[in-house]
Each structure stands twice: as C-alpha cells, then as structure tokens.
Design an enzyme around this catalytic site. Structure first.
Site, PDB file in Angstrom:
ATOM      1  N   ASP A  44       0.886  -1.079  -0.152  1.00  0.00           N
ATOM      2  CA  ASP A  44      -0.024  -0.191   0.094  1.00  0.00           C
ATOM      3  C   ASP A  44       0.959   1.367   0.114  1.00  0.00           C
ATOM      4  O   ASP A  44       1.496   1.390   1.078  1.00  0.00           O
ATOM      5  CB  ASP A  44      -0.882   0.110   1.235  1.00  0.00           C
ATOM      6  CG  ASP A  44      -1.857   0.809   1.213  1.00  0.00           C
ATOM      7  OD1 ASP A  44      -2.187   1.577   0.173  1.00  0.00           O
ATOM      8  OD2 ASP A  44      -2.877   0.736   2.169  1.00  0.00           O
ATOM      9  N   ASP A  45       1.053   1.922  -1.139  1.00  0.00           N
ATOM     10  CA  ASP A  45       1.702   3.327  -1.251  1.00  0.00           C
ATOM     11  C   ASP A  45       3.120   2.925  -1.214  1.00  0.00           C
ATOM     12  O   ASP A  45       4.012   3.946  -1.165  1.00  0.00           O
ATOM     13  CB  ASP A  45       1.536   4.184  -0.056  1.00  0.00           C
ATOM     14  CG  ASP A  45       0.044   4.706  -0.174  1.00  0.00           C
ATOM     15  OD1 ASP A  45      -0.666   4.229  -0.954  1.00  0.00           O
ATOM     16  OD2 ASP A  45      -0.396   5.620   0.632  1.00  0.00           O
ATOM     17  N   ARG A  86      -7.676  -1.220  -6.856  1.00  0.00           N
ATOM     18  CA  ARG A  86      -7.882  -2.584  -6.437  1.00  0.00           C
ATOM     19  C   ARG A  86      -9.119  -2.977  -6.950  1.00  0.00           C
ATOM     20  O   ARG A  86      -9.427  -4.332  -7.242  1.00  0.00           O
ATOM     21  CB  ARG A  86      -8.283  -2.447  -4.796  1.00  0.00           C
ATOM     22  CG  ARG A  86      -6.795  -2.283  -3.885  1.00  0.00           C
ATOM     23  CD  ARG A  86      -7.055  -1.655  -2.607  1.00  0.00           C
ATOM     24  NE  ARG A  86      -6.038  -0.966  -2.179  1.00  0.00           N
ATOM     25  CZ  ARG A  86      -4.893  -1.734  -1.469  1.00  0.00           C
ATOM     26  NH1 ARG A  86      -5.297  -2.960  -1.264  1.00  0.00           N
ATOM     27  NH2 ARG A  86      -4.006  -1.300  -1.212  1.00  0.00           N
ATOM     28  N   ASP A 345       0.073  -0.624  -5.018  1.00  0.00           N
ATOM     29  CA  ASP A 345      -1.274  -0.126  -5.572  1.00  0.00           C
ATOM     30  C   ASP A 345      -1.305   1.007  -6.270  1.00  0.00           C
ATOM     31  O   ASP A 345      -2.094   1.582  -7.008  1.00  0.00           O
ATOM     32  CB  ASP A 345      -2.303  -0.135  -4.497  1.00  0.00           C
ATOM     33  CG  ASP A 345      -1.937   0.661  -3.308  1.00  0.00           C
ATOM     34  OD1 ASP A 345      -0.942   1.314  -3.346  1.00  0.00           O
ATOM     35  OD2 ASP A 345      -2.884   0.885  -2.479  1.00  0.00           O
ATOM     36  N   LYS A 400       1.683   9.498  -5.808  1.00  0.00           N
ATOM     37  CA  LYS A 400       0.343   9.398  -5.770  1.00  0.00           C
ATOM     38  C   LYS A 400      -0.514  10.299  -5.902  1.00  0.00           C
ATOM     39  O   LYS A 400      -0.316  11.601  -5.518  1.00  0.00           O
ATOM     40  CB  LYS A 400       0.271   8.731  -4.180  1.00  0.00           C
ATOM     41  CG  LYS A 400      -1.105   8.201  -4.037  1.00  0.00           C
ATOM     42  CD  LYS A 400      -1.586   7.637  -2.579  1.00  0.00           C
ATOM     43  CE  LYS A 400      -2.648   7.232  -2.148  1.00  0.00           C
ATOM     44  NZ  LYS A 400      -3.036   6.755  -0.870  1.00  0.00           N
TER      45      LYS A 400
END
Length: 560
Positions: A44-45, A86, A345, A400
C-alpha cells in the site's frame, strides 16, 4: 513476532533461479497436472524503488529473491490511488466501470449519483475470486479491502470463501480505533473490519502486517481448503500512513537517512541504472515542494530522518511476513506449485492526511504524541512528505494521486510455478492484466459460467518466453482519469492533463492543457512535446475522449 527459523527456511527455499521446496516439506499430491495456486500480494503506497530488486536499500530479502527468480515489470501501471487500483486489479475492468470512478472519500458533487461513482465494487461485477471459485479454487484474502462497507459489498459477496478485511482506506497499524478522531479533522477513514462478511475488531496490540499474514496462513491451512488449488490475496496496509512499526525493526535503520531525501534519491537512481530497471541516461524529473536539507535545523533533520526510518521498518516488516507465508507454504507442500504476483497499488504518498493532523494543538486534543521518542508507536500519527516520496518515485514525475508516471508506474513482478525465465521486462503492462492472467494460469475444468469480460491482456506468454517484448500493439491505448486528472498511453507516447482541482493532500499546479511525452526516451516526463507533435497529441486526446465515453467518466464542470 516472525521467528528466525521461518525466515531462514523461506530464504533457503528461494535460493537459485526458481521456487523449490525445503527439505522435509510434503510434496504436492499431483505436481504435474495440478493447476497452480495463485498468491497475490499488494503493498500500500510502496515506492517504485523501495525494495532491493528495484533499487532500494531496505532489507527485503524475501521479495528480492522472488523477484529475481521471476519476471520484473519495469513499465507496470496502476491507478494513481488505492481503491481504483484494487477495483481494476480484481475485475480486469476500468475502475469507472467497476464502480470506483473515484475514491469514495473524495467524490465531487458533480459525480455523486452518477453511474460508475457508486463508491463500492459493483455487486454483480465478476472478480478473480468469484471466477476462480467457480473453477474449483479455494479463495481467501486478508488485509485492506477499501471497496465497500456493507456486508453485501464485502469480500464474501465477491467470491472469497474466507476473509479478514479492513474496510477503510487506512487504519492504525496497532488496531487502536481512531475513527472518530480522524473524521473530526476531515480524514474519511478509520478502523472498520469484517471477517467473512461479519463486523469484527482488530485485536489491539497486534501489528497489521503480522495479523493479516497470520489470518491468511490460518485460512490456507484450514481443513476447509482440503486439496483444492487456492487463490490467496494478501493486501498489506503497509507502508501507508500513519507511519508505525515495531521499535526493534526501526532501530535497524537508525542513521541511514541522515543525509536527507535527495541524497537517497541519487543512491537509488544509481542502483536502478545498474540493475537495468531504468536507462543509464535517464533524465529524472525535478522534484517538487522539497525543502533544502542543508537549511533545516539539526532537530528538524533528526525528525524527518526518523520518519523515513519508520517507513523503511514498515517495508522491512512486510517482507518478513512474506517470508513467513512462504515458509508456511513450503511446510504444506504448496510452494512448488504456487505462482506469486506482487505489486504496489500506486506511487508513494507525498501528501499524507489532513493538514490539521500536523497541527500540534490538534494532535494534543486527539491524544497524538509525535515526540521523537514516541514516533512510530501506536499513538503517533506521521506521514513522510514529498521529499521522501520523490526519492521513492524517482526518476518519475510526482507521486500518488497524479496521472503522471510517478503516480501510476509501480514495482511489480510475477514469480514461481510456470514462469520459465527470469529477468526484467520493459513491456507496457497494467493492473487490469491480472484478471486475464489469473484465468489463463488456472486454465482447466471450468464451470458453465461465462468467462468474464476484461480490458487487460494475459501476461502468461510473456512469462514463458523471454523473446516476447510486448503484450500490446503500439496503437492500443490505456486511458486514466482520477481526481479530474487525465492521461492516455499508447506505445511510447503519453498525453497528460493535470487536474483542475485536487484533494487537499495534493499539490495543485495545473495549467489547463494537455502535455505530451515520449516515454521511450523520456520516462521522467521532463520534456513536453505538445507543441512539436500536435498531430500525435490530437490523436491521443481523441482516444482519451473515446475512453471517457465508454466508461462514463464525469469531468469537472470547469474542464473542457
């Protein structure tokens, strides 16, 4: 805590160029005709160069051995943020078509109630889990879901036989319920969990990466699985903020980042060039909103360096848990018949929560202790900022949230059963490719269910033949829109339109026009060719509008 003997076993079993079982492990009952197990791991990230196999200095031996034994994708793309990625990952469809046209937390008034902006994964949308379940696979997941809050929107409703899921976009890594505090300052996430569809709680005092791994191991070793092949989805919440990690792991990185983010960026770029991840003559994008490290006080440098130490520890602990899971699969005799897919992601997060959470008065009122001694513990709340994020996204543009390369190009690899060569692929690949790839890998006795429609391409031919350079034709376009930012990629060309508005955690620097980049010579998106190649840009923009119409994209009222 992860036991050293399990990590040793995991390292031993990954030695060499392929996955093999350690001595004493049970062999699969029918190794040759058996359909492979599929293990999907999502960070995640995570930054592009955070793990060693992509140029990083963080200790990630388990991920590195997997990556080096398989195919690393140097040009793999996701959405610019988590829940849209996702949705595409699990369905093979564009995130607008799947119901996550934007993150539910940032739905604009112009988007509310519109098709594709439901804010949850559409209820009848086929997923990898539902498709493989219909083909006899046992399905399980643990970790971040972020695709709906209601029971009918949970993993159970989308094909997972067993699941332990964080419903929100982030959570305290030690299980402390801070939902009310976070929402009081405008962060629309908290700590809500469901197990097998039913609301449950995170055992306070556990650590997220450890707990999710324990849950998944439990599901895969349960009698309910019997001897069926499995599809397992391990969705870590690390290294997403709040930055929190066990103190003994943080201590491993003490002093390693004392020279600041730009020095780290240069070291990683050098290593990436040596590995062949990026070209040796790559021109990196010039970082934005980064303070001059030499002008900061010694106290401020110590605080900022500690943030990166904690971040590194989160990635380290994630890797330890990958080793723990691999060791379990080895003991059960499953590892030799398992294919492992790993990706992040989106790009690293250079924003980090609501601005109010960085106000000492707000922190005090919410019981947040960000003193140097408490940083990284359960009652701290930290993000690491644009400087460290752009060390992780280099040489690419931004991070991001942006449709630029720094927001969407992510580390990814596939390793294990059926992968017949190891090396680096520079083929343009995309998160929607995972659904058709999984279905191709699981080819065998199928149910009467119709094969789900997907927009991706199967990567299986590429995994089995090093001579295959591309899975897409040069004119095959991949569109994207998020937070009203846009992009269109076709072959070497990419058109980018910066967003007219952004969530408060992101920089706003739009100039209200399309930009054009030739990624074959400029992956850092440093030279805008819009004025030189007006015909190419016009064609890409037409393709983007076709993409937008097909997927019911809602543009900002101020946009053209």
């Amino acid at each position: 805590m992860v036991k050293r003997r399990l990590l040793g076993a995991a390292l031993a079993l990954l030695a060499g160029t392929g996955l093999t079982a350690v001595a004493g492990a049970r062999s699969p009952a029918a190794p040759s005709p058996q359909r492979p197990n599929i293990l999907l791991i999502v960070a995640d990230d995570l930054g592009y160069s955070d793990i060693g196999a992509f140029g990083g200095e963080i200790a990630t031996p388990n991920l590195d051995r997997l990556a080096q034994a398989g195919v690393r994708f140097a040009d793999f793309h996701a959405a610019p943020a988590c829940s849209p990625t996702r949705a595409m990952l699990l369905t093979g469809r564009d995130h607008h078509a799947a119901g996550l046209g934007t993150m539910a937390e940032f739905t604009d008034p112009a988007q509310r109630g519109r098709p594709g902006y439901e804010g949850y994964l559409k209820l009848k949308m086929p997923t990898i889990a539902s498709a493989l379940s219909a083909r006899g696979y046992y399905t399980a997941m643990a970790g971040k879901w972020h695709l709906g809050y209601a029971e009918k929107q949970s993993p159970k409703a989308h094909g997972f036989a067993r699941s332990f899921a964080l419903l929100d976009g982030a959570g305290n890594h030690y299980g402390i319920d801070q939902t009310a505090q976070w929402r009081s300052v405008g962060i629309g996430v908290g700590t809500q969990y469901r197990e097998d569809g039913r609301l449950t709680t995170f055992p306070e005092g556990a650590y997220s990466s450890d707990l999710f791994t324990e849950k998944l191991i439990g599901y895969l070793t349960s009698p309910a699985r019997a001897h069926r092949p499995f599809f397992a989805y391990l969705a870590f919440t690390a290294p997403h903020w709040p930055l929190q990690a066990p103190a003994d792991v943080v201590a491993k990185y003490s002093g390693k980042y004392d020279d600041g983010p730009m020095a780290l960026r240069e070291r990683r770029l050098k290593r990436m060039k040596e590995l062949g991840i990026v070209p040796p003559d790559v021109r990196p994008f010039q970082p934005l909103a980064v303070e001059d490290w030499t002008t900061l006080s010694a106290e401020r440098r110590r605080v900022e360096a500690r943030k990166m130490e904690i971040y590194a520890a989160m990635v380290d602990r994630l890797d330890q848990n990958v080793g723990r899971l691999l060791a379990s699969l080895s003991r059960s005799g499953d590892l030799g018949n398992t294919i492992v897919v790993f990706l992040s992601d989106n790009g690293p997060d250079g924003g980090g929560g609501a601005p109010a959470l960085h106000d000492p008065r707000t922190q005090a009122s919410l019981g947040i202790d960000n003193s140097l001694e408490n940083m990284g513990r359960a009652h701290s709340f930290l993000t690491y900022g644009a400087g460290w994020a752009q060390a992780g996204s280099a040489p690419f543009n931004r991070f991001k949230g942006y449709t630029t390369e720094g927001g969407t190009r992510v580390p990814a690899f596939i390793s294990g059963a059926g992968v017949t060569w190891h090396g680096i692929s520079h083929a343009l690949t995309h998160v929607t490719d995972m659904m058709p790839t999984a279905l191709a890998l699981a080819a065998g006795p199928a149910s009467s269910a119709r094969k789900p429609a997907t927009e991706g391409r199967s990567l299986v031919p590429l995994l089995r033949d090093a001579r295959i350079a591309q899975v897409r034709q040069p004119d095959e376009a991949i569109g994207e829109e998020l937070f009203f930012g846009r992009s269109l990629r076709a072959g070497q060309w990419k058109a980018v339109y910066p967003a007219p508005t952004r969530p408060p955690t992101m920089l706003s620097d739009t100039d209200g026009r399309w930009h054009l980049y030739d990624l074959s010579v400029d992956p850092g998106e440093t030279r805008d060719l819009a004025a030189e190649h007006t015909d190419i840009l016009a064609g890409l923009v037409r393709h983007w509008h076709d993409y937008a119409r097909r997927n019911d994209v809602v543009l900002h009222p101020a946009a053209d």
